[in-house]
Design a protein around this motif. Structure first.
Motif, PDB file in Angstrom:
ATOM      1  N   PRO A 180       0.806  -1.234   0.000  1.00 23.59           N
ATOM      2  CA  PRO A 180       0.000   0.000   0.000  1.00 23.59           C
ATOM      3  C   PRO A 180       0.832   1.274   0.000  1.00 23.59           C
ATOM      4  CG  PRO A 180      -0.124  -1.134   2.128  1.00 23.59           C
ATOM      5  CD  PRO A 180       0.542  -2.070   1.178  1.00 23.59           C
ATOM      6  N   GLU A 181       2.058   1.208   0.514  1.00 20.66           N
ATOM      7  CA  GLU A 181       2.917   2.388   0.580  1.00 20.66           C
ATOM      8  C   GLU A 181       3.888   2.474  -0.602  1.00 20.66           C
ATOM      9  OE1 GLU A 181       4.954  -0.698   3.344  1.00 20.66           O
ATOM     10  OE2 GLU A 181       3.050  -0.363   2.304  1.00 20.66           O
ATOM     11  N   ALA A 182       3.662   1.666  -1.640  1.00 22.07           N
ATOM     12  CA  ALA A 182       4.575   1.637  -2.788  1.00 22.07           C
ATOM     13  C   ALA A 182       4.625   2.991  -3.498  1.00 22.07           C
ATOM     14  CB  ALA A 182       4.144   0.559  -3.774  1.00 22.07           C
ATOM     15  N   PRO A 183       5.831   3.474  -3.810  1.00 20.71           N
ATOM     16  CA  PRO A 183       5.955   4.719  -4.571  1.00 20.71           C
ATOM     17  C   PRO A 183       5.804   4.443  -6.067  1.00 20.71           C
ATOM     18  CG  PRO A 183       8.129   3.896  -4.038  1.00 20.71           C
ATOM     19  CD  PRO A 183       7.150   2.936  -3.417  1.00 20.71           C
ATOM     20  N   ALA A 184       5.346   5.448  -6.802  1.00 22.37           N
ATOM     21  CA  ALA A 184       5.299   5.328  -8.257  1.00 22.37           C
ATOM     22  C   ALA A 184       6.722   5.490  -8.787  1.00 22.37           C
ATOM     23  CB  ALA A 184       4.377   6.388  -8.850  1.00 22.37           C
ATOM     24  N   LEU A 185       7.198   4.501  -9.517  1.00 24.61           N
ATOM     25  CA  LEU A 185       8.575   4.507 -10.001  1.00 24.61           C
ATOM     26  C   LEU A 185       8.643   4.118 -11.470  1.00 24.61           C
ATOM     27  CD1 LEU A 185      10.412   2.604  -7.098  1.00 24.61           C
ATOM     28  CD2 LEU A 185      10.501   5.057  -7.553  1.00 24.61           C
ATOM     29  N   ARG A 186       9.621   4.692 -12.136  1.00 24.38           N
ATOM     30  CA  ARG A 186      10.014   4.244 -13.471  1.00 24.38           C
ATOM     31  C   ARG A 186      11.496   3.933 -13.391  1.00 24.38           C
ATOM     32  NH1 ARG A 186      11.934   6.416 -18.505  1.00 24.38           N
ATOM     33  NH2 ARG A 186      11.067   5.231 -20.268  1.00 24.38           N
ATOM     34  N   LEU A 187      11.814   2.671 -13.530  1.00 26.92           N
ATOM     35  CA  LEU A 187      13.193   2.212 -13.403  1.00 26.92           C
ATOM     36  C   LEU A 187      13.785   2.007 -14.786  1.00 26.92           C
ATOM     37  CD1 LEU A 187      12.504  -0.494 -10.666  1.00 26.92           C
ATOM     38  CD2 LEU A 187      13.203   1.879 -10.302  1.00 26.92           C
ATOM     39  N   VAL A 188      14.904   2.639 -15.031  1.00 29.20           N
ATOM     40  CA  VAL A 188      15.544   2.560 -16.344  1.00 29.20           C
ATOM     41  C   VAL A 188      16.948   1.986 -16.162  1.00 29.20           C
ATOM     42  CG1 VAL A 188      16.279   3.819 -18.395  1.00 29.20           C
ATOM     43  CG2 VAL A 188      14.241   4.563 -17.137  1.00 29.20           C
ATOM     44  N   ALA A 189      17.168   0.802 -16.705  1.00 30.32           N
ATOM     45  CA  ALA A 189      18.472   0.156 -16.582  1.00 30.32           C
ATOM     46  C   ALA A 189      19.411   0.605 -17.685  1.00 30.32           C
ATOM     47  CB  ALA A 189      18.317  -1.364 -16.627  1.00 30.32           C
ATOM     48  N   ASP A 190      20.665   0.730 -17.344  1.00 26.43           N
ATOM     49  CA  ASP A 190      21.676   1.115 -18.334  1.00 26.43           C
ATOM     50  C   ASP A 190      21.693   0.148 -19.513  1.00 26.43           C
ATOM     51  OD1 ASP A 190      22.382   3.099 -16.541  1.00 26.43           O
ATOM     52  OD2 ASP A 190      24.067   1.963 -15.690  1.00 26.43           O
ATOM     53  N   GLU A 191      21.318  -1.100 -19.243  1.00 25.19           N
ATOM     54  CA  GLU A 191      21.374  -2.121 -20.290  1.00 25.19           C
ATOM     55  C   GLU A 191      20.175  -2.063 -21.242  1.00 25.19           C
ATOM     56  OE1 GLU A 191      23.575  -3.438 -16.637  1.00 25.19           O
ATOM     57  OE2 GLU A 191      21.542  -2.691 -17.008  1.00 25.19           O
ATOM     58  N   GLY A 192      19.199  -1.175 -20.971  1.00 27.05           N
ATOM     59  CA  GLY A 192      18.131  -0.968 -21.944  1.00 27.05           C
ATOM     60  C   GLY A 192      16.718  -1.280 -21.504  1.00 27.05           C
ATOM     61  N   ARG A 193      16.542  -2.051 -20.424  1.00 24.85           N
ATOM     62  CA  ARG A 193      15.185  -2.406 -19.997  1.00 24.85           C
ATOM     63  C   ARG A 193      14.589  -1.332 -19.084  1.00 24.85           C
ATOM     64  NH1 ARG A 193      13.614  -8.141 -17.818  1.00 24.85           N
ATOM     65  NH2 ARG A 193      11.617  -7.000 -17.941  1.00 24.85           N
ATOM     66  N   THR A 194      13.267  -1.282 -19.062  1.00 23.07           N
ATOM     67  CA  THR A 194      12.538  -0.331 -18.228  1.00 23.07           C
ATOM     68  C   THR A 194      11.424  -1.052 -17.484  1.00 23.07           C
ATOM     69  OG1 THR A 194      12.963   1.476 -19.788  1.00 23.07           O
ATOM     70  CG2 THR A 194      11.176   1.800 -18.223  1.00 23.07           C
ATOM     71  N   TRP A 195      11.217  -0.681 -16.232  1.00 21.60           N
ATOM     72  CA  TRP A 195      10.144  -1.236 -15.403  1.00 21.60           C
ATOM     73  C   TRP A 195       9.350  -0.076 -14.801  1.00 21.60           C
ATOM     74  CZ3 TRP A 195      15.074  -2.765 -15.599  1.00 21.60           C
ATOM     75  CH2 TRP A 195      15.367  -4.114 -15.862  1.00 21.60           C
ATOM     76  N   THR A 196       8.057  -0.285 -14.604  1.00 22.98           N
ATOM     77  CA  THR A 196       7.221   0.717 -13.966  1.00 22.98           C
ATOM     78  C   THR A 196       6.491   0.087 -12.796  1.00 22.98           C
ATOM     79  OG1 THR A 196       6.874   1.898 -16.046  1.00 22.98           O
ATOM     80  CG2 THR A 196       5.313   2.332 -14.269  1.00 22.98           C
ATOM     81  N   VAL A 197       6.556   0.734 -11.638  1.00 21.27           N
ATOM     82  CA  VAL A 197       5.738   0.319 -10.501  1.00 21.27           C
ATOM     83  C   VAL A 197       4.375   0.974 -10.709  1.00 21.27           C
ATOM     84  CG1 VAL A 197       5.462   0.348  -8.000  1.00 21.27           C
ATOM     85  CG2 VAL A 197       7.753   0.125  -8.996  1.00 21.27           C
TER      86      VAL A 197
END
Length: 237
Positions: A180-197
């Motif tokens: 419930p306390e998760a922050p909104a995140l966009r994770l960008v890896a140097d190797e090219g992949r991206t993840w979104t919380v």
């Protein structure tokens, strides 16, 4: 929150990464002496033997969930928090040979259970939330690679293959998003992949290597290991 079932390519990649990472862990633990097993791990308050017991009991717990799903039954990961703690503390004082045999057996039996799965979309109970069975190999992979680092026997986050780190990040993002306390995140890896919380709010972009992002999300590395994380608090997962 509905969690999608990973596609076959991602699932097969995670299963292969889990097998490789498990073999690396087991190969490294063979070299640990009885004295070193009794010594402190990289996790405060844990000996290496206790951490190894946790790795083995986690495999047993996941196997119970998988085998239950194969029978059409819902089985909790751990029956009680006390049972989990008892399994961890049972690792204290064992010989290196006993620890190695326990790890080999538990990891092998989990692998055999995964091999029996035909329908990976089956929902399972994971600590009170419903997840597709296909996510469990990703979770186990994160457990194996992070605790391999935690054992403090020479394996570092920097040694983690970016693709393997990516599969572990797939699990980390899913696990964090259910808090419930998760922050909104966009994770960008140097190797090219991206993840979104995927939680409400404008996402904070955090960049770094895949291994660095994983280490930061898991609390093994500070915000200085990545960029953009100085004001972000991530819940434990």
């Amino acid at each position: 929150m509905t969690t999608k079932t990973p596609g076959p390519d991602a699932l097969n990649g995670a299963l292969a990464a889990l097998q490789t990472s498990t073999h690396a862990l087991l190969g490294a633990t063979i070299q640990v002496s009885d004295e070193d097993w009794a010594g402190p791990s990289g996790l405060p308050g844990w000996t290496r033997a206790e951490l190894a017991a946790h790795i083995a009991r986690h495999a047993d717990a996941l196997r119970g969930v998988v085998d239950g799903a194969l029978r059409g039954e819902s089985v909790p990961l751990y029956p009680t928090p006390e049972a989990r703690e008892e399994g961890i503390r049972a690792g204290a004082g064992r010989s290196g040979l006993a620890i190695q045999e326990d790890l080999d057996t538990a990891c092998g039996e989990l692998d055999a259970s995964f091999d029996k799965v035909k329908d990976w979309s089956v929902p399972v109970d994971f600590r009170g939330t419903e997840l597709p069975l296909a996510l469990l190999p990703f979770g186990r992979l994160a457990e194996v690679v992070l605790h391999h680092v935690d054992l403090a026997i020479g394996y570092r986050l920097e040694d983690l293959d970016p693709e393997v780190a990516g599969y572990a990040l797939d699990w980390a993002v899913t696990a964090i998003a259910r808090k419930p306390e998760a922050p909104a995140l966009r994770l960008v890896a140097d190797e090219g992949r991206t993840w979104t919380v995927p939680v409400p709010g404008d996402p904070v972009e955090v960049t770094g290597s895949a291994a660095g992002l994983l280490g930061w999300l898991a609390g093994r590395l500070g915000p200085e290991a990545v960029s953009g994380a100085d004001d972000v608090t991530v819940p434990s997962w």
